[in-house]
Design a protein around this motif. Structure first.
Motif, PDB file in Angstrom:
ATOM      1  N   ILE A  26       5.579  13.476   0.856  1.00 27.93           N
ATOM      2  CA  ILE A  26       6.393  13.598   1.950  1.00 27.93           C
ATOM      3  C   ILE A  26       7.568  12.702   1.741  1.00 27.93           C
ATOM      4  CG2 ILE A  26       4.807  14.262   3.406  1.00 27.93           C
ATOM      5  CD1 ILE A  26       4.453  11.410   4.657  1.00 27.93           C
ATOM      6  N   GLY A  27       8.016  12.128   0.671  1.00 22.71           N
ATOM      7  CA  GLY A  27       8.851  11.110   0.171  1.00 22.71           C
ATOM      8  C   GLY A  27      10.280  11.659   0.523  1.00 22.71           C
ATOM      9  N   GLU A  28      10.462  12.989   0.715  1.00 25.65           N
ATOM     10  CA  GLU A  28      11.817  13.535   1.002  1.00 25.65           C
ATOM     11  C   GLU A  28      12.104  13.195   2.532  1.00 25.65           C
ATOM     12  OE1 GLU A  28       8.795  16.649   1.551  1.00 25.65           O
ATOM     13  OE2 GLU A  28       9.381  15.456   0.117  1.00 25.65           O
ATOM     14  N   THR A  29      11.055  13.035   3.466  1.00 26.94           N
ATOM     15  CA  THR A  29      11.155  12.916   4.773  1.00 26.94           C
ATOM     16  C   THR A  29      11.520  11.471   5.214  1.00 26.94           C
ATOM     17  OG1 THR A  29       9.012  12.264   5.249  1.00 26.94           O
ATOM     18  CG2 THR A  29       9.458  14.642   5.017  1.00 26.94           C
ATOM     19  N   ILE A  30      11.789  10.725   4.331  1.00 28.80           N
ATOM     20  CA  ILE A  30      12.138   9.167   4.743  1.00 28.80           C
ATOM     21  C   ILE A  30      13.309   8.847   4.217  1.00 28.80           C
ATOM     22  CG2 ILE A  30      11.570   6.868   4.092  1.00 28.80           C
ATOM     23  CD1 ILE A  30       8.605   7.757   3.657  1.00 28.80           C
ATOM     24  N   GLU A  31      14.229   8.044   5.117  1.00 31.45           N
ATOM     25  CA  GLU A  31      15.538   7.874   4.815  1.00 31.45           C
ATOM     26  C   GLU A  31      15.548   6.293   4.509  1.00 31.45           C
ATOM     27  OE1 GLU A  31      19.648   6.509   7.477  1.00 31.45           O
ATOM     28  OE2 GLU A  31      18.353   8.018   8.034  1.00 31.45           O
ATOM     29  N   LEU A  32      16.056   5.661   3.506  1.00 35.41           N
ATOM     30  CA  LEU A  32      16.064   4.368   3.027  1.00 35.41           C
ATOM     31  C   LEU A  32      17.180   3.610   3.687  1.00 35.41           C
ATOM     32  CD1 LEU A  32      14.922   4.755  -0.751  1.00 35.41           C
ATOM     33  CD2 LEU A  32      13.594   4.581   1.206  1.00 35.41           C
ATOM     34  N   ALA A  33      16.923   2.635   4.255  1.00 36.61           N
ATOM     35  CA  ALA A  33      17.919   1.556   4.931  1.00 36.61           C
ATOM     36  C   ALA A  33      17.667   0.233   4.334  1.00 36.61           C
ATOM     37  CB  ALA A  33      17.789   1.771   6.517  1.00 36.61           C
ATOM     38  N   GLU A  34      18.506   0.002   3.326  1.00 38.55           N
ATOM     39  CA  GLU A  34      18.421  -1.615   2.750  1.00 38.55           C
ATOM     40  C   GLU A  34      19.162  -2.452   3.561  1.00 38.55           C
ATOM     41  OE1 GLU A  34      20.406  -1.695  -0.982  1.00 38.55           O
ATOM     42  OE2 GLU A  34      19.363   0.052  -1.948  1.00 38.55           O
ATOM     43  N   ASP A  66       4.267  -3.437   8.665  1.00 39.39           N
ATOM     44  CA  ASP A  66       3.334  -4.039   7.593  1.00 39.39           C
ATOM     45  C   ASP A  66       2.867  -2.855   6.849  1.00 39.39           C
ATOM     46  OD1 ASP A  66       1.517  -5.859   6.416  1.00 39.39           O
ATOM     47  OD2 ASP A  66       0.183  -5.868   7.704  1.00 39.39           O
ATOM     48  N   SER A  67       2.720  -3.018   5.417  1.00 38.23           N
ATOM     49  CA  SER A  67       2.607  -1.985   4.329  1.00 38.23           C
ATOM     50  C   SER A  67       1.274  -1.512   4.673  1.00 38.23           C
ATOM     51  CB  SER A  67       2.785  -2.597   2.996  1.00 38.23           C
ATOM     52  OG  SER A  67       2.044  -3.670   2.547  1.00 38.23           O
ATOM     53  N   PRO A  68       0.110  -1.967   4.603  1.00 37.91           N
ATOM     54  CA  PRO A  68      -1.062  -1.253   4.913  1.00 37.91           C
ATOM     55  C   PRO A  68      -1.194  -0.185   6.096  1.00 37.91           C
ATOM     56  CG  PRO A  68      -1.716  -3.718   4.408  1.00 37.91           C
ATOM     57  CD  PRO A  68      -0.368  -3.285   4.967  1.00 37.91           C
ATOM     58  N   VAL A  69      -0.486  -0.696   7.061  1.00 37.13           N
ATOM     59  CA  VAL A  69      -0.419   0.318   8.218  1.00 37.13           C
ATOM     60  C   VAL A  69       0.565   1.612   8.052  1.00 37.13           C
ATOM     61  CG1 VAL A  69       0.286   0.443  10.782  1.00 37.13           C
ATOM     62  CG2 VAL A  69      -0.716  -1.565   9.899  1.00 37.13           C
ATOM     63  N   ILE A  70       1.458   1.212   7.613  1.00 37.28           N
ATOM     64  CA  ILE A  70       2.550   2.299   7.304  1.00 37.28           C
ATOM     65  C   ILE A  70       2.011   3.133   6.008  1.00 37.28           C
ATOM     66  CG2 ILE A  70       5.051   2.665   6.222  1.00 37.28           C
ATOM     67  CD1 ILE A  70       5.807   0.038   7.076  1.00 37.28           C
ATOM     68  N   CYS A  71       1.143   2.661   5.146  1.00 40.44           N
ATOM     69  CA  CYS A  71       0.907   3.684   4.094  1.00 40.44           C
ATOM     70  C   CYS A  71      -0.213   4.314   4.608  1.00 40.44           C
ATOM     71  CB  CYS A  71       0.067   2.546   2.815  1.00 40.44           C
ATOM     72  SG  CYS A  71       1.370   1.662   1.703  1.00 40.44           S
ATOM     73  N   GLU A  72      -1.170   3.849   5.441  1.00 40.32           N
ATOM     74  CA  GLU A  72      -2.294   4.967   6.058  1.00 40.32           C
ATOM     75  C   GLU A  72      -1.615   5.704   7.059  1.00 40.32           C
ATOM     76  OE1 GLU A  72      -6.667   4.481   7.414  1.00 40.32           O
ATOM     77  OE2 GLU A  72      -5.788   2.823   7.187  1.00 40.32           O
ATOM     78  N   TYR A  73      -0.607   5.468   7.636  1.00 42.66           N
ATOM     79  CA  TYR A  73       0.002   6.363   8.351  1.00 42.66           C
ATOM     80  C   TYR A  73       0.630   7.655   7.701  1.00 42.66           C
ATOM     81  CZ  TYR A  73       3.623   8.739  11.333  1.00 42.66           C
ATOM     82  OH  TYR A  73       4.430   9.394  12.066  1.00 42.66           O
ATOM     83  N   LEU A  74       1.367   7.300   6.564  1.00 37.81           N
ATOM     84  CA  LEU A  74       2.149   8.308   5.497  1.00 37.81           C
ATOM     85  C   LEU A  74       1.153   8.982   5.210  1.00 37.81           C
ATOM     86  CD1 LEU A  74       4.980   6.066   4.094  1.00 37.81           C
ATOM     87  CD2 LEU A  74       5.315   7.737   5.957  1.00 37.81           C
ATOM     88  N   ALA A  75      -0.064   8.501   4.651  1.00 34.87           N
ATOM     89  CA  ALA A  75      -1.024   9.348   3.923  1.00 34.87           C
ATOM     90  C   ALA A  75      -1.783  10.352   4.799  1.00 34.87           C
ATOM     91  CB  ALA A  75      -2.296   8.330   3.188  1.00 34.87           C
TER      92      ALA A  75
END
Length: 206
Positions: A26-34, A66-75
Protein backbone atom coordinates in the motif's frame (compact mmCIF):
# COMPACT_ATOMS: atom_id res chain seq x y z
CA UNK A 1 -7.79 6.67 0.57
CA UNK A 2 -4.59 8.72 0.45
CA UNK A 3 -2.77 9.09 3.75
CA UNK A 4 -0.11 11.65 4.67
CA UNK A 5 3.10 10.60 6.40
CA UNK A 6 5.02 13.34 8.17
CA UNK A 7 8.71 12.48 8.30
CA UNK A 8 12.28 13.65 8.22
CA UNK A 9 14.20 12.00 5.37
CA UNK A 10 16.91 10.40 7.52
CA UNK A 11 14.61 9.14 10.30
CA UNK A 12 15.05 5.38 10.74
CA UNK A 13 11.58 5.19 12.28
CA UNK A 14 10.04 6.81 9.20
CA UNK A 15 12.00 4.44 6.97
CA UNK A 16 10.57 1.55 8.95
CA UNK A 17 7.04 2.82 8.29
CA UNK A 18 7.72 3.29 4.59
CA UNK A 19 9.14 -0.23 4.27
CA UNK A 20 6.11 -1.73 6.01
CA UNK A 21 3.79 0.17 3.67
CA UNK A 22 5.71 -1.13 0.66
CA UNK A 23 5.85 -4.71 1.94
CA UNK A 24 2.10 -4.58 2.66
CA UNK A 25 1.46 -3.40 -0.90
CA UNK A 26 0.00 0.00 0.00
CA UNK A 27 3.00 2.29 -0.44
CA UNK A 28 1.29 4.18 -3.25
CA UNK A 29 -1.51 5.28 -0.90
CA UNK A 30 0.85 7.39 1.23
CA UNK A 31 1.85 10.97 0.51
CA UNK A 32 5.20 11.94 2.05
CA UNK A 33 5.45 15.29 3.84
CA UNK A 34 8.96 16.25 4.93
CA UNK A 35 9.17 18.25 8.14
CA UNK A 36 11.83 20.52 9.58
CA UNK A 37 11.62 19.69 13.28
CA UNK A 38 13.52 22.87 14.12
CA UNK A 39 10.69 24.89 12.57
CA UNK A 40 7.67 22.58 12.34
CA UNK A 41 4.68 23.69 10.32
CA UNK A 42 1.38 24.53 11.95
CA UNK A 43 -0.44 21.72 10.15
CA UNK A 44 2.08 19.19 11.45
CA UNK A 45 1.74 20.37 15.05
CA UNK A 46 -2.03 20.30 14.67
CA UNK A 47 -1.81 16.71 13.46
CA UNK A 48 0.67 15.58 16.11
CA UNK A 49 0.82 17.55 19.37
CA UNK A 50 3.93 15.59 20.35
CA UNK A 51 5.84 17.23 17.50
CA UNK A 52 7.58 13.97 16.58
CA UNK A 53 7.96 11.94 13.41
CA UNK A 54 6.73 9.74 11.97
CA UNK A 55 3.08 10.70 12.17
CA UNK A 56 0.45 9.30 9.82
CA UNK A 57 -2.74 11.22 9.00
CA UNK A 58 -5.29 8.54 8.18
CA UNK A 59 -8.43 10.62 7.97
CA UNK A 60 -9.95 14.00 8.62
CA UNK A 61 -8.46 15.06 11.93
CA UNK A 62 -7.20 11.58 12.82
CA UNK A 63 -3.48 10.88 13.18
CA UNK A 64 -1.48 7.89 14.38
CA UNK A 65 1.83 8.43 16.17
CA UNK A 66 4.83 6.20 16.93
CA UNK A 67 6.25 3.75 14.42
CA UNK A 68 5.03 0.49 16.06
CA UNK A 69 1.44 1.76 16.05
CA UNK A 70 1.64 3.09 12.50
CA UNK A 71 3.27 -0.08 11.20
CA UNK A 72 0.66 -2.37 12.69
CA UNK A 73 -2.10 -0.20 11.26
CA UNK A 74 -0.57 -0.31 7.77
CA UNK A 75 -0.01 -4.07 7.91
CA UNK A 76 -3.65 -4.58 8.90
CA UNK A 77 -4.83 -2.16 6.23
CA UNK A 78 -2.87 -4.07 3.61
CA UNK A 79 -4.12 -7.44 4.84
CA UNK A 80 -0.58 -8.63 5.59
CA UNK A 81 -0.31 -11.34 8.27
CA UNK A 82 3.42 -11.96 7.93
CA UNK A 83 4.71 -8.60 9.15
CA UNK A 84 2.72 -9.01 12.38
CA UNK A 85 2.04 -12.74 12.84
CA UNK A 86 -1.19 -13.91 14.48
CA UNK A 87 -1.23 -14.38 18.28
CA UNK A 88 1.26 -17.01 19.36
CA UNK A 89 5.02 -17.61 19.65
CA UNK A 90 5.87 -16.17 16.21
CA UNK A 91 4.13 -12.90 17.04
CA UNK A 92 5.96 -12.52 20.35
CA UNK A 93 9.27 -13.28 18.64
CA UNK A 94 8.58 -10.61 16.01
CA UNK A 95 7.55 -8.02 18.61
CA UNK A 96 10.58 -8.80 20.77
CA UNK A 97 12.87 -8.34 17.79
CA UNK A 98 11.09 -5.10 16.96
CA UNK A 99 11.80 -3.89 20.49
CA UNK A 100 15.50 -4.67 20.07
CA UNK A 101 15.66 -2.82 16.76
CA UNK A 102 13.72 0.15 18.09
CA UNK A 103 15.87 0.22 21.21
CA UNK A 104 19.02 0.41 19.10
CA UNK A 105 17.51 3.28 17.10
CA UNK A 106 16.49 5.09 20.29
CA UNK A 107 20.03 4.89 21.66
CA UNK A 108 21.62 6.00 18.40
CA UNK A 109 19.30 8.98 18.02
CA UNK A 110 20.12 10.10 21.57
CA UNK A 111 23.82 9.87 20.77
CA UNK A 112 23.29 11.88 17.59
CA UNK A 113 21.40 14.57 19.49
CA UNK A 114 24.17 14.73 22.06
CA UNK A 115 26.79 15.14 19.36
CA UNK A 116 24.86 18.13 18.01
CA UNK A 117 25.35 19.96 21.29
CA UNK A 118 28.43 22.10 21.74
CA UNK A 119 31.29 19.98 23.03
CA UNK A 120 31.32 21.60 26.48
CA UNK A 121 27.70 20.52 27.03
CA UNK A 122 28.05 16.92 25.89
CA UNK A 123 27.96 13.98 28.26
CA UNK A 124 30.60 11.38 27.30
CA UNK A 125 29.24 9.12 30.04
CA UNK A 126 25.75 9.16 28.55
CA UNK A 127 27.05 8.49 25.05
CA UNK A 128 29.22 5.61 26.28
CA UNK A 129 26.25 4.11 28.13
CA UNK A 130 24.03 4.32 25.05
CA UNK A 131 26.76 2.86 22.85
CA UNK A 132 27.07 -0.02 25.29
CA UNK A 133 23.34 -0.66 25.01
CA UNK A 134 23.64 -0.77 21.23
CA UNK A 135 26.43 -3.31 21.21
CA UNK A 136 24.77 -5.54 23.81
CA UNK A 137 21.64 -5.63 21.66
CA UNK A 138 23.72 -6.35 18.55
CA UNK A 139 25.38 -9.28 20.30
CA UNK A 140 21.97 -10.75 21.13
CA UNK A 141 20.89 -10.33 17.51
CA UNK A 142 24.10 -11.99 16.30
CA UNK A 143 23.51 -14.96 18.59
CA UNK A 144 19.99 -15.34 17.22
CA UNK A 145 20.73 -14.53 13.57
CA UNK A 146 19.69 -17.11 11.01
CA UNK A 147 17.05 -18.69 13.27
CA UNK A 148 14.29 -17.55 10.90
CA UNK A 149 16.05 -18.54 7.68
CA UNK A 150 13.63 -19.75 5.06
CA UNK A 151 10.84 -17.42 6.21
CA UNK A 152 8.68 -16.35 3.23
CA UNK A 153 8.86 -12.64 4.08
CA UNK A 154 10.25 -10.38 6.79
CA UNK A 155 8.43 -9.63 10.03
CA UNK A 156 8.23 -6.27 11.76
CA UNK A 157 11.19 -7.42 13.84
CA UNK A 158 13.35 -7.98 10.78
CA UNK A 159 12.41 -4.55 9.41
CA UNK A 160 13.13 -2.76 12.70
CA UNK A 161 16.55 -4.37 13.02
CA UNK A 162 17.38 -3.61 9.39
CA UNK A 163 16.48 0.05 9.88
CA UNK A 164 18.63 0.23 13.00
CA UNK A 165 21.60 -1.28 11.16
CA UNK A 166 21.04 0.99 8.19
CA UNK A 167 20.99 4.01 10.49
CA UNK A 168 24.28 2.87 12.01
CA UNK A 169 25.82 2.66 8.55
CA UNK A 170 24.45 6.10 7.70
CA UNK A 171 25.30 7.98 10.91
CA UNK A 172 27.93 5.91 12.70
CA UNK A 173 30.07 3.97 10.19
CA UNK A 174 33.03 4.13 12.58
CA UNK A 175 31.22 1.87 15.04
CA UNK A 176 31.78 -1.01 12.57
CA UNK A 177 28.87 -3.12 13.80
CA UNK A 178 29.69 -5.95 11.35
CA UNK A 179 32.98 -6.76 13.10
CA UNK A 180 32.56 -10.14 14.80
CA UNK A 181 28.92 -10.38 13.72
CA UNK A 182 29.09 -12.33 10.49
CA UNK A 183 25.64 -13.92 10.78
CA UNK A 184 23.89 -10.63 11.46
CA UNK A 185 25.80 -9.00 8.60
CA UNK A 186 24.75 -11.82 6.25
CA UNK A 187 21.10 -11.46 7.25
CA UNK A 188 21.29 -7.72 6.68
CA UNK A 189 22.85 -8.16 3.25
CA UNK A 190 19.95 -10.39 2.22
CA UNK A 191 17.38 -7.91 3.51
CA UNK A 192 19.19 -5.01 1.83
CA UNK A 193 18.39 -6.48 -1.60
CA UNK A 194 14.64 -6.06 -1.07
CA UNK A 195 13.03 -3.36 -3.27
CA UNK A 196 11.44 -1.64 -0.26
CA UNK A 197 14.88 -1.18 1.30
CA UNK A 198 16.42 0.25 -1.84
CA UNK A 199 13.47 2.60 -2.41
CA UNK A 200 13.75 4.15 1.06
CA UNK A 201 17.50 4.84 1.29
CA UNK A 202 18.15 8.21 2.98
CA UNK A 203 20.75 9.29 0.41
CA UNK A 204 22.67 12.41 1.43
CA UNK A 205 19.96 13.78 3.70
CA UNK A 206 20.90 15.09 7.13
Amino acid sequence: MVMKLYLTPASPYARKVRIVASEAGIGETIELAEIDLAAPSADFLAANPLGKVPALVIGEGETLFDSPVICEYLAELGGDVTLFPPPGPLRWAALRKQALGDGIMDALVLIMLELRRIEAQRSPQMMARREGQVFKALDVLEAEAGEESGAPAPTIGDISVACALGYMDFRFPDLAWRSGRDKLAADHEIFSARPAWLETAPGDQV
